[in-house]
Design an enzyme around this catalytic site. Structure first.
Site, PDB file in Angstrom:
ATOM      1  N   HIS A 136      58.111-126.457 -43.164  1.00  0.00           N
ATOM      2  CA  HIS A 136      58.856-125.414 -43.872  1.00  0.00           C
ATOM      3  C   HIS A 136      57.902-124.458 -44.603  1.00  0.00           C
ATOM      4  CE1 HIS A 136      61.649-123.266 -46.437  1.00  0.00           C
ATOM      5  NE2 HIS A 136      60.837-123.547 -47.446  1.00  0.00           N
ATOM      6  N   HIS A 141      56.962-119.950 -44.520  1.00  0.00           N
ATOM      7  CA  HIS A 141      56.581-118.985 -45.560  1.00  0.00           C
ATOM      8  C   HIS A 141      55.311-118.186 -45.276  1.00  0.00           C
ATOM      9  CE1 HIS A 141      59.500-119.729 -48.767  1.00  0.00           C
ATOM     10  NE2 HIS A 141      59.445-121.019 -48.480  1.00  0.00           N
ATOM     11  N   GLU A 182      63.992-117.078 -49.057  1.00  0.00           N
ATOM     12  CA  GLU A 182      64.413-118.247 -48.282  1.00  0.00           C
ATOM     13  C   GLU A 182      65.427-117.927 -47.181  1.00  0.00           C
ATOM     14  OE1 GLU A 182      62.990-121.025 -48.250  1.00  0.00           O
ATOM     15  OE2 GLU A 182      62.021-121.295 -50.197  1.00  0.00           O
ATOM     16  N   SER A 201      62.330-121.584 -40.440  1.00  0.00           N
ATOM     17  CA  SER A 201      61.807-122.926 -40.168  1.00  0.00           C
ATOM     18  C   SER A 201      62.914-123.886 -39.732  1.00  0.00           C
ATOM     19  CB  SER A 201      61.087-123.472 -41.415  1.00  0.00           C
ATOM     20  OG  SER A 201      61.984-123.570 -42.515  1.00  0.00           O
TER      21      SER A 201
HETATM   22  N1  HBI Z   1      58.139-126.673 -55.783  1.00  0.00           N
HETATM   23  N2  HBI Z   1      56.688-127.259 -54.077  1.00  0.00           N
HETATM   24  C1  HBI Z   1      57.735-126.527 -54.526  1.00  0.00           C
HETATM   25  N3  HBI Z   1      58.332-125.635 -53.677  1.00  0.00           N
HETATM   26  C2  HBI Z   1      59.375-124.878 -54.085  1.00  0.00           C
HETATM   27  O1  HBI Z   1      59.899-124.069 -53.297  1.00  0.00           O
HETATM   28  C3  HBI Z   1      59.838-125.020 -55.402  1.00  0.00           C
HETATM   29  C4  HBI Z   1      59.179-125.945 -56.246  1.00  0.00           C
HETATM   30  N4  HBI Z   1      59.597-126.098 -57.504  1.00  0.00           N
HETATM   31  C5  HBI Z   1      60.686-125.306 -58.044  1.00  0.00           C
HETATM   32  C6  HBI Z   1      61.315-124.410 -57.056  1.00  0.00           C
HETATM   33  N5  HBI Z   1      60.889-124.296 -55.856  1.00  0.00           N
HETATM   34  C7  HBI Z   1      62.532-123.591 -57.353  1.00  0.00           C
HETATM   35  O2  HBI Z   1      63.499-124.435 -57.893  1.00  0.00           O
HETATM   36  C8  HBI Z   1      62.245-122.345 -58.194  1.00  0.00           C
HETATM   37  O3  HBI Z   1      62.145-121.238 -57.297  1.00  0.00           O
HETATM   38  C9  HBI Z   1      63.345-122.050 -59.179  1.00  0.00           C
HETATM   39 FE    FE Z   2      60.752-122.486 -49.236  1.00  0.00          FE
END
Ligand code: HBI
Ligand code: FE
Length: 296
Positions: A136, A141, A182, A201
């Site tokens: 993913h 990304h 996303e 993805s």
């Molecule tokens: N941590 N590794 C990772 N990847 C994410 O996409 C991610 C995260 N922590 C918080 C988060 N996304 C989302 O909840 C925030 O965009 C609010």
């Molecule tokens: Fe993502």
């Protein structure tokens, strides 16, 4: 992508509950520790998705992918990806064990570091993700991080995230990320195309988002999106469509403070709502979600 307290990755107990060794939650990618089975899962996913995406993903996604050191043969090396990205947009990929706390995530993005899970889903769960894995995060990304406007937008989201947290507006801001980075679609002259990583993805949602009669495709409007809940457990009922990826540039430069102010009043919308004020290039039938009522 719900977090679970414990999960086995690289044979180690890890996950969001595990105490990080480093304050920024990064870990070594440990590229040399991937097993042939893990590389094989990458290959299966990579080949299935690259076959599917022409005509579904936007040109910038396909072009970004082409210019990256990524192939079916093996899970990409984050240092090599970072070298290419750094030259193009100044971004780096850093490894994490899974979801990291919001403030840690934003701090990375604000500094043009994209945290990517270093683990890969199992061969028996190709279409199942409870936390973002390397497929993913990297396949979904990284191609768009090659795009200068997207690169700036995601950094701005990191900066805005830190501010939104202080203001108690994270829920509203997170909806912007969700419906763009996303699950975003963009209007290309040939038709609707995917630029969102959550779709690009996903084997089943790639087709669903573009070709199914069921979901709504609604013109992107910032305040509208900030008022709209999203589903994390299934395909989206509505996708928001940009006229052009360049529109993200204005979005990256937008002061959200007046929006947060307005959002203190007025409605919150549900994922499937279509409003009289929406510009709706395609009104969905809703058939998919009607047959599959919301879980939980
Ligand atoms: N941590 N590794 C990772 N990847 C994410 O996409 C991610 C995260 N922590 C918080 C988060 N996304 C989302 O909840 C925030 O965009 C609010
Ligand atoms: Fe993502």
């Amino acid at each position: 992508m719900q977090a679970t307290p414990q999960k086995v990755k690289h044979g180690l107990a890890a996950g969001p509950a595990a105490a990080p060794q480093r304050a920024d939650w990064t870990i070594p990618q440990g590229w040399e520790h991937y097993t042939p089975q893990e590389h094989a899962v990458w290959k299966t996913l990579y080949e299935r998705q690259t076959k599917l995406l022409p005509g579904l993903a936007c040109d910038d996604f396909v072009e970004g992918m082409r210019q990256l050191p990524m192939s079916a043969d093996e899970i990409p090396n984050f240092e090599q990806l970072s070298e290419t990205l750094m030259r193009r947009t100044g971004w780096q990929i850093v490894a994490v064990a899974g979801l990291v706390p919001d403030d840690v995530f934003f701090e990375h993005l604000a500094n043009r570091r994209f945290p990517a899970g270093n683990f890969i889903r199992g061969a028996h769960e190709l279409d199942y993700l409870e936390e973002p894995d390397v497929f993913h995060d990297v396949f979904g990304h990284v191609p768009m991080l090659m795009h200068p406007v997207m690169a700036d937008f995601i950094q701005a989201y990191g900066q805005g995230g830190l501010r939104a947290q202080q203001l108690g507006k994270l829920t509203q801001l997170a909806r912007v990320y969700w419906y763009t980075v996303e699950f975003g679609l963009v209007q290309q002259k040939e038709g609707l195309r995917i630029y969102g990583a959550g779709i690009a993805s996903s084997f089943s949602e790639s087709t669903f988002s573009i070709q199914s009669d069921s979901p709504n495709r609604i013109a992107f409007d910032l305040e509208r999106v900030m008022r709209t809940n999203y589903r994390i457990d299934d395909f989206q009922e509505s996708y928001f469509v940009l006229d052009d990826l360049q529109d993200l540039l204005a979005l990256a430069q937008t002061d959200f403070a007046p929006y947060y102010e307005r959002l203190n009043h007025g409605p919150t919308y549900q994922p499937g709502d279509v409003l009289p004020t929406d510009r709706v290039p395609y009104r969905g039938t809703g058939s998919y979600h009607r047959a599959r009522p919301r879980r939980g």
